[in-house]
Design an enzyme around this catalytic site. Structure first.
Site, PDB file in Angstrom:
ATOM      1  N   HIS A   1       0.868  -1.173   0.000  1.00  0.00           N
ATOM      2  CA  HIS A   1       0.000   0.000   0.000  1.00  0.00           C
ATOM      3  C   HIS A   1       0.906   1.225   0.000  1.00  0.00           C
ATOM      4  O   HIS A   1       1.874   1.275   0.747  1.00  0.00           O
ATOM      5  CB  HIS A   1      -0.861  -0.074   1.274  1.00  0.00           C
ATOM      6  CG  HIS A   1      -1.607   1.164   1.570  1.00  0.00           C
ATOM      7  ND1 HIS A   1      -2.727   1.534   0.862  1.00  0.00           N
ATOM      8  CD2 HIS A   1      -1.413   2.130   2.497  1.00  0.00           C
ATOM      9  CE1 HIS A   1      -3.181   2.678   1.361  1.00  0.00           C
ATOM     10  NE2 HIS A   1      -2.394   3.052   2.341  1.00  0.00           N
TER      11      HIS A   1
ATOM     12  N   ALA B   1       6.770   6.175  -0.840  1.00  0.00           N
ATOM     13  CA  ALA B   1       8.120   5.589  -0.866  1.00  0.00           C
ATOM     14  C   ALA B   1       8.623   5.216   0.526  1.00  0.00           C
ATOM     15  O   ALA B   1       9.832   5.154   0.756  1.00  0.00           O
ATOM     16  CB  ALA B   1       9.119   6.532  -1.568  1.00  0.00           C
ATOM     17  N   ARG B   2       7.699   4.998   1.451  1.00  0.00           N
ATOM     18  CA  ARG B   2       8.048   4.646   2.842  1.00  0.00           C
ATOM     19  C   ARG B   2       8.841   5.757   3.548  1.00  0.00           C
ATOM     20  O   ARG B   2       9.485   5.518   4.563  1.00  0.00           O
ATOM     21  CB  ARG B   2       8.856   3.330   2.907  1.00  0.00           C
ATOM     22  CG  ARG B   2       8.110   2.118   2.347  1.00  0.00           C
ATOM     23  CD  ARG B   2       6.925   1.759   3.243  1.00  0.00           C
ATOM     24  NE  ARG B   2       6.255   0.519   2.853  1.00  0.00           N
ATOM     25  CZ  ARG B   2       5.163   0.445   2.090  1.00  0.00           C
ATOM     26  NH1 ARG B   2       4.620   1.564   1.601  1.00  0.00           N
ATOM     27  NH2 ARG B   2       4.599  -0.710   1.832  1.00  0.00           N
ATOM     28  N   LEU B   3       8.763   6.993   3.004  1.00  0.00           N
ATOM     29  CA  LEU B   3       9.475   8.115   3.632  1.00  0.00           C
ATOM     30  C   LEU B   3       8.495   8.869   4.532  1.00  0.00           C
ATOM     31  O   LEU B   3       8.156  10.035   4.304  1.00  0.00           O
ATOM     32  CB  LEU B   3      10.100   9.018   2.557  1.00  0.00           C
ATOM     33  CG  LEU B   3      11.161   8.290   1.705  1.00  0.00           C
ATOM     34  CD1 LEU B   3      11.739   9.209   0.644  1.00  0.00           C
ATOM     35  CD2 LEU B   3      12.284   7.738   2.593  1.00  0.00           C
TER      36      LEU B   3
END
Ligand SMILES: Cc1cc2nc3c(=O)[nH]c(=O)nc-3n(C[C@H](O)[C@H](O)[C@H](O)COP(=O)(O)O)c2cc1C
Length: 206
Positions: free
Chosen positions: A3, A184-186
């Site tokens: 996700h 981007a998981r940032l």
């Protein structure tokens, strides 16, 4: 199961003098979005064996630097807290891609506050509080239902009083982290800890 997150959080949203204001806002926004149990939090305590145990409870109040929940004072969690008051707690609102983590120590609520809150509970929950020796084993479901019938008969009319074993805790928060999911998981992570006059804020890497 993958996700991509798209929420965000910036430093100006969090108050360094009222660090839990944003928690209250996020709970209210989740309630407004008709999320089920918008005030549910996972609460971790430390058992007598030194191992952590975690379970869900409902946060029933957010104050300046503390949150409140109610429970059975003979439950495992209460027994843990009366010996080792250290707690960690996490909220998670998947649709909003938001999470809050708290670290603190718990103190038992006074009887007045407990009784005041108990009086606002639905009658069925008040009866349930008398039925359950929370966290103690029971032979089977029918034994629990037999206890329920007994208690219903005992409180067939009139108000249901607050059981002596029912209570609650205030978690005095000394660390709070706000998390918002980003692409981007940032993700955004802002951690606050009390300083001399205000709370200091740090941005953490995701
Ligand atoms: C969404 C949700 C909310 C819950 N809220 C409470 C609560 O406010 N107080 C409580 O004692 N148990 C609550 N429970 C039940 C606890 O998770 C747990 O089963 C129970 O308190 C016994 O925990 P213990 O044996 O670790 O003390 C809730 C469970 C769920 C799933």
């Amino acid at each position: 199961m993958r996700h991509e997150y798209s929420a965000s959080l910036d430093e100006s949203t969090v108050s360094s003098v009222a660090p839990l204001d944003l928690l209250r806002t996020w709970i209210n926004e989740a309630a407004g979005a008709e999320v089920a149990d918008p005030n549910a939090m996972c609460l971790a305590t430390i058992g007598a064996d030194g191992a952590p145990r975690a379970r869900m409870v409902l946060c029933k109040g957010v104050e300046e630097a503390s949150v409140i929940f109610f429970t059975n004072m003979t439950s495992d969690k209460a027994e843990h807290l009366l010996v080792r008051p250290e707690v960690a707690s996490t909220f998670w609102w998947p649709d909003a891609e938001r999470s809050v983590r708290l670290v603190g120590h718990a103190t038992a609520l006074g009887r007045d506050e407990v009784e005041r809150y108990f009086a606002t509970r639905p009658r069925s929950s008040q009866v349930g509080a008398w039925v359950s020796d929370q966290s103690a084993p029971i032979a089977d479901r029918s034994a629990l239902e037999a206890k329920h019938l007994d208690v219903q008969a005992r409180f067939a009319s009139g108000e249901v009083p607050c059981p002596p074993h029912w209570g609650g805790f205030r978690i005095h928060v000394h660390e709070v982290e706000y998390w918002a999911g980003r692409p981007a998981r940032l993700h955004d992570r802002l951690r606050l800890r009390p300083g001399a006059s205000e709370w200091s804020m740090e941005r953490l890497q995701p």
